[in-house]
Design an enzyme around this catalytic site. Sequence first.
Site, short mmCIF file in Angstrom:
data_model
loop_
_atom_site.label_atom_id
_atom_site.label_comp_id
_atom_site.label_asym_id
_atom_site.label_seq_id
_atom_site.Cartn_x
_atom_site.Cartn_y
_atom_site.Cartn_z
N GLU B 48 0.82 -1.22 0.00
CA GLU B 48 0.00 0.00 0.00
C GLU B 48 0.85 1.27 0.00
OE1 GLU B 48 -0.64 -2.56 2.02
OE2 GLU B 48 -2.74 -3.13 1.76
N PHE B 110 -11.98 -6.42 13.97
CA PHE B 110 -10.93 -6.97 13.12
C PHE B 110 -10.59 -5.97 12.00
CE2 PHE B 110 -9.80 -9.61 9.34
CZ PHE B 110 -8.56 -10.03 9.81
N GLN B 111 -9.29 -5.75 11.82
CA GLN B 111 -8.79 -4.81 10.80
C GLN B 111 -9.34 -3.39 10.95
OE1 GLN B 111 -8.86 -6.45 6.80
NE2 GLN B 111 -7.04 -7.63 7.31
N LYS B 160 -17.82 0.07 5.89
CA LYS B 160 -18.41 -0.96 5.05
C LYS B 160 -19.91 -0.76 4.84
CE LYS B 160 -18.75 -5.90 4.57
NZ LYS B 160 -18.29 -7.21 4.96
N MET B 474 24.50 8.05 2.75
CA MET B 474 24.39 9.41 3.28
C MET B 474 24.64 9.43 4.79
SD MET B 474 24.13 12.43 2.42
CE MET B 474 23.11 13.28 1.24
#
Lengths: 162, 560
Positions: B48, B110-111, B160, B474
Site C-alpha cells: 500500500e 478486526f482490521q 463498510k 548518506m
Amino acid sequence: MKHIISVLVENKFGVLARVAGLFSARGFNIKSLSVGETIDPTVSRMTIISAGDDQIIEQVIKQLRRLVDVIKVTDLTGEDYVDREMVLIKVNAEPKVRSELMQIIDIFRTKIIDVAPRSFIVEATGDNDKINALIDLLRPFGIKEIARTGCVAMSRGSKSKK
Amino acid sequence: MKKGSEIIVECLERENVKHIFGLPGAVLCDVYDVLHDSPIDFIICRHEQAAAHAADGYARVSGKTGVCMVTSGPGATNIVTGLATAYMDSIPMVAFTGQVPTTMIGDDAFQEADIAGITRTITKHNYLVNDIKDLARIIREAFYIASTGRPGPVLVDLPKDIIHSKTKFEYPEKVSIRGYNPNLKGHPKQIEKIAVKLSEAKRPVIYMGGGVILSNASREVEELAHMLNIPVTSTLMGLGGFPSNDKLFLGMLGMHGTYWANMATNNSDLIIALGARFDDRVTGRIDKFAPDATVVHIDIDPSAISKNITVDIPVVGDVKEVLKHLNEEVKKRIKSKPKRTEWFKEIEKWKAKHPLLYGDGKKGYLKPQWVIEKISELADDSAIITTDVGQHQMWTAQYFKFKKPRTWLTSGGLGTMGYGLPAAIGAKMANPKSIVVNISGDGSFQMNCQEIATAKTYGVPFISIVLNNNSYGMVRQYQTIFYKKRYYATDLDFNPDFVKLAESLGAEGYYVDDEKKFIDIFKKSLKSKLPVVIEVKIEKDEKVFPMVPAGGSVKDILVD
Ligand SMILES: Cc1ncc(C[n+]2csc(CCOP(=O)(O)OP(=O)(O)O)c2C)c(N)n1
C-alpha cells in the site's frame, strides 16, 4: 504573554481534536479551552487561552486558519473584549464558620447552590481575576473540590463575529 | 436510489479519474464490483505504501490529483508514509480507505484502525463518512480541497455499511466550504511595492521552490528573470522549474547546493522567494542567512510566510497569478534591461573558486556523478527522473540538467526512502511516452523493489539505476565527517544479487562497473519494453560535496 483566541468552527466530530492537536504538535500548553454551539447550531465557538511568544501564537493562528473546518479565528488579546468563567466550589462549612462564609459569598455576589451538613457548593461567574480572588478567600475554610468551565470571551461593542 | 459503491465510482468518473492505485481488501469488494464495468483502471500494487507513492508520482507528472484506494486497518496504516510524503511536498492526492461498519467503529474490530485520527496531521483534510447522504458531497469536496490552494492529500474513510447502503444520488455540482477560500490573486499594492524594490536592487536573486512547479509558473519566472537579468536559484523541489542550461541559473542552493548559489543568495540585497518555504535545509543558521537582503515572499499559504525568517514584503497568492501581475508592473517601469556587471562578476568568482567537480574513478568502480551526467546526456529533455533519498538523490540534483517542470520527482520534505520506484510507475502511467529513470541507492531500492512486479504486470517499462555502495551512504557520510569514521549501522555488506532479483521480478537486470559498458547498456535499456534494473558499482567512500553542515552558515561550507 497570555492570548485569548476565539475560534469559530464547524460543529462536527473530530474538529476539537484537530484544533487541540495544533497546539500540542508545537508543544504548547492550552491553559483553558471551552466549546459550545453558537446561535447557528452548525457552528461552534471555541475560546482558547494559551500563553507564549507572540510570534509562535501568530503561527498557531495561521495554522488554525488553514484548517478546513475552521471558519474564523480572532485573537482577542489586543482588542476590547469581555471574558467570563464559571466555577463550582465545594467548600467546608462547619456551623461555626457559616456566617463568615456567607458574608464573603455575598460580597462576591455569588450563590450557594447546595447545602449539606458540613459543606456548601458555591457557584460563581466572573472574569479570571474575580474567580481567583474568590478561590483565595475560600481556601482557608478548606476547599474540597473545584470545577471550572474555562473562559468564554467576546469582543465588545456592536461589531459581530457571529 | 444508488448504492454507496456506485456513488463512489460515479463520483470518481465525474472527477475524471483514469487510474486508481491500490491493493484489495474484502471491505471494498462492492466497489471493485462496480469498477469492473467502469473505464477506470485499478492498478494493483504489491504494497500500500507503493500505491500511495505511485498516486503521488502520477500527480506530480500530470498535475492532476492522484488517487489510491486501500483496505481498512493494515492497508490504511501502510499508506501513512505515502500520505506524509505527499503532504510535505504539497501533492494533490485523494486516498480512500475501507473501514469497519459504523456500528463497530471504536470496538477494536478486526482490521480496524482510527485512520482519520492517525492521519490528522499528515493530510490537508480528512473525512470519516458516517452518513451515506454525505458521501457524494465528501468525495467532491475531497477532490476540490486536494487540488486547490496549497495542494495536499485528503483521506476519505469509507465504512463498510456506507459502501453497501443506498440513497438518492445527487452529484453536487458546486462546492462551498465556508472555512476554505484560497486566495489566488496577490494584493496589488504589495505587488507594486515589489516592482519598485526590483528597480532599485543591485544584487537580486530569485529563489524558487516547489510552488513554482505546482502552480505551473515556470514561464512567468523565466520572463521575470530575463526582463531584469536576475540570477535564479532553486530548492530541491523547484528543480526543473527553470532551465538548468540557462546562463542565469545558479543551480540548487542549501545544504548540498552549489557554493555560488549559496554565496549569491547570502550576499544579495533582494531575495524574491517564489513558492518556497525557507526550509532549514536551505537557510542553515537563520541568523546568518542573507543579512543584507530585503526579502520578498510570494506563496499561496499564509502560514508559510514569516514562519522561519522575517519577510519584508509578503504576498499571499498563487505564484503564477502574482507573477503575471508583477511582470506587467515591471514592464511598465523598466526602461532598459539592467546589466548587473558587478554582480555577475562576483558570482563568476565564486563559481571559479569552488566549481562542481569530481575526480576519476578507481578501476572496477564508476563515479556516480559521471553516471548522472551521462544519464542526463543520453536521456532526452523530457525524461522524468525519480529518486529515493540519500547521496544518490543529491548527486542527481547536482549533476542532472533538468530543463522542464514536472520531470523531477523526489521526496523533498519528508525524505522518504522507497519513494522513487513506485513514483516511477505512477509517472510512466501519467505520461507513457516519456522516458522514466529511477535513480536509487542500494539501501533505498530494497524498500519498495517488489513493485518491479507491478511494473511488469502492467507493462510499464522504466530504468532503475541502483548506485551500489554497499551502505546507507548518506548516513555513513555523516559518520565520516562528524563521528570520526566510527561507522555504525550503516554498512550493507550483504546485499541481494540485484541482477537476479530484477530478473525474478520480471525485469532485465545488469551489473556495470565500467564506463563503456554503462553507456551501451543504458542506451539499450532506453528501448526496452521491460522494466530494467542497472546495478552500478560505486565506491563506499564517495561523498556528496559541497555540504553546509546542518545548522551552519555558508561560511562553514565543506567542499571536499
Ligand atoms: C524510510 C527512511 N528510513 C531512513 C531514512 C534515513 N536515511 C536517510 S539517507 C539514508 C541512506 C540511504 O542509503 P541508500 O539508499 O543506499 O543511498 P545512498 O545514500 O547510499 O546513495 C538513510 C538510511 C530515510 N530517509 N527514510
